[in-house]
Design an enzyme around this catalytic site. Sequence first.
Site, PDB file in Angstrom:
ATOM      1  N   TYR A  18      58.817  41.481 -48.086  1.00 47.17           N
ATOM      2  CA  TYR A  18      57.953  40.386 -49.693  1.00 47.17           C
ATOM      3  C   TYR A  18      59.520  41.068 -50.327  1.00 47.17           C
ATOM      4  CZ  TYR A  18      55.098  37.953 -52.580  1.00 47.17           C
ATOM      5  OH  TYR A  18      54.055  37.820 -53.537  1.00 47.17           O
ATOM      6  N   GLY A  47      51.127  40.827 -59.608  1.00 45.93           N
ATOM      7  CA  GLY A  47      51.242  41.810 -58.439  1.00 45.93           C
ATOM      8  C   GLY A  47      50.919  40.699 -57.768  1.00 45.93           C
ATOM      9  N   LYS A  48      50.684  40.421 -56.597  1.00 43.22           N
ATOM     10  CA  LYS A  48      50.429  39.701 -55.678  1.00 43.22           C
ATOM     11  C   LYS A  48      49.317  38.539 -55.843  1.00 43.22           C
ATOM     12  CE  LYS A  48      52.531  41.690 -51.726  1.00 43.22           C
ATOM     13  NZ  LYS A  48      52.293  41.917 -50.216  1.00 43.22           N
ATOM     14  N   ARG A  49      48.906  38.879 -56.695  1.00 42.23           N
ATOM     15  CA  ARG A  49      47.082  38.145 -56.951  1.00 42.23           C
ATOM     16  C   ARG A  49      47.453  37.215 -58.009  1.00 42.23           C
ATOM     17  NH1 ARG A  49      44.098  42.837 -55.308  1.00 42.23           N
ATOM     18  NH2 ARG A  49      44.097  42.215 -53.139  1.00 42.23           N
ATOM     19  N   ASP A  50      48.894  37.655 -59.184  1.00 43.09           N
ATOM     20  CA  ASP A  50      48.353  36.502 -59.633  1.00 43.09           C
ATOM     21  C   ASP A  50      48.906  35.498 -59.896  1.00 43.09           C
ATOM     22  OD1 ASP A  50      47.034  38.755 -61.705  1.00 43.09           O
ATOM     23  OD2 ASP A  50      49.556  39.630 -61.075  1.00 43.09           O
TER      24      ASP A  50
END
Length: 479
Positions: A14, A245-248
């Site tokens: 990624y 982060g990935k969730r942002d």
Amino acid sequence: MEIVTRFAPSPTGYIHIGNVRSAIYPYLLARQNHGKMILRIEDTDRERYVEGATELIEDTLEWLGLNWDEGPIVGGPNAPYFQSERKEIYHAWARKLIESGRAYADPTPPEKVNQYREECNKKKIPFLYRNFRPDTTTEWEPGMPLRFKAEPKDYEWVDEVMGEMHTGPEVLDDIILIKKDGFPTYNFAHIVDDYEMGVTHVMRGVEYLSSTPNYLAIYEALEIPRPKLVSLPHILAPQGNKKLGKRDGAKSVTEYREDGVLAEAMLNYLACLGWNDGTEQEIYSKEELIERFSLSRIQNSGARYDETKLLWLNGQWLRKIFNEQGPRALYERTLGFWPKAAEAYSEDYRIKVLSIIYDRLKTLSDLREMTGYFFADPTINTEMLLNNKFLKKNSKSEIEEMLKVVISRLNKIDDWTSEKLQDALNELLEQTGKKPAELFSLIRISLSFAPFSPALNLTLGVLGRETSLARLNAVARAI
Ligand code: GLU
């Protein structure tokens, strides 16, 4: 002195925003100084290794126009550029440390190491392995971790971005240099490689700053000069309160590319995420970035990620390419982003569509949603028409009547150009006494049944006489 920088990604699949920014700054510094940028693949963590990830990295750099002078594909005097193929080199340097008494084979089983760690946790004291260093060690042989023998002391150094740094002995530890599987750790491998490859500026995320004293100790023990150290600030979540982060909400670079964010916009955005040249300028080409870049203007606090800004810049770049390089140049960038039905149409027609819609696009993939009606008759949705906020006060027969007037006037146009169409639309306003919002909404919706279309005369112009009149007639019949 020739400036040599490197981008040293781990092929874990990624590619996030921060990874790419760590490639941009070394690239800019190398190009500005007519130096060299090396691409090195740090693939010694075999558990995190992802098949195809190296190709993805190469492809992403090529897409962004960040070419490297040494590394995979292009080769170079310091090959191989995959750390997994450099084992002997690390082992040779490791032996040097063993001989000078600065590294030792550690026979301690991992369970025991964990036990030491837990003991410290219980006592609420920091866990430092050097306090548990085994008294006797065996000859180092593959299959056994090799540890650095730390000498606790203070360190002072200058980080090109963070400034003067000072640490005490408590941060130095017996870190692992070579793992059980024979591969080196990042901590050891990067030092050996940066030295062997002649890297003058190590530019990487600030997360490595806390380990720097241990790296400095290794440079000393190996008796090699340390390069300039450049810590790049964290990229923060949009709220600015933590690391992105990935969730942002930040997508991977690949996803943005697939969405139709242009390479120019991506490069422009990421270069300015944590760096500025002190002016108000926002749009930078790669050449301008190379010219303006300076280490001293990399900011030392976190940079807040802002997707809206990225998409805004993308819009700016779409316009810039259209205006400076022409419609065909922009068109060439849109291949693969059109709705399926567009394939049956000529390039010329698609360029016409693009020319009237490009300045509304945020990303190229908007083309898919925004241009469908240029390539296929839309499904008539009478509800959408009758409930439109500008039209709902009209009865069905009034709408039908309006459409008839429109059709009759448009029918009389001899030369179907956007100018003549605009004249006709203006006349229709006078003739019907309707407000533009009302009359034009009727025509726009009848032609497209889409929430949005470009200026009406342009839309009519591109659709052409036959299609436009056929659609208006079809709606008049269906009402
Ligand atoms: N392989 C490391 C990473 O991907 C690189 C850090 C560095 O640039 O030294 O995070």
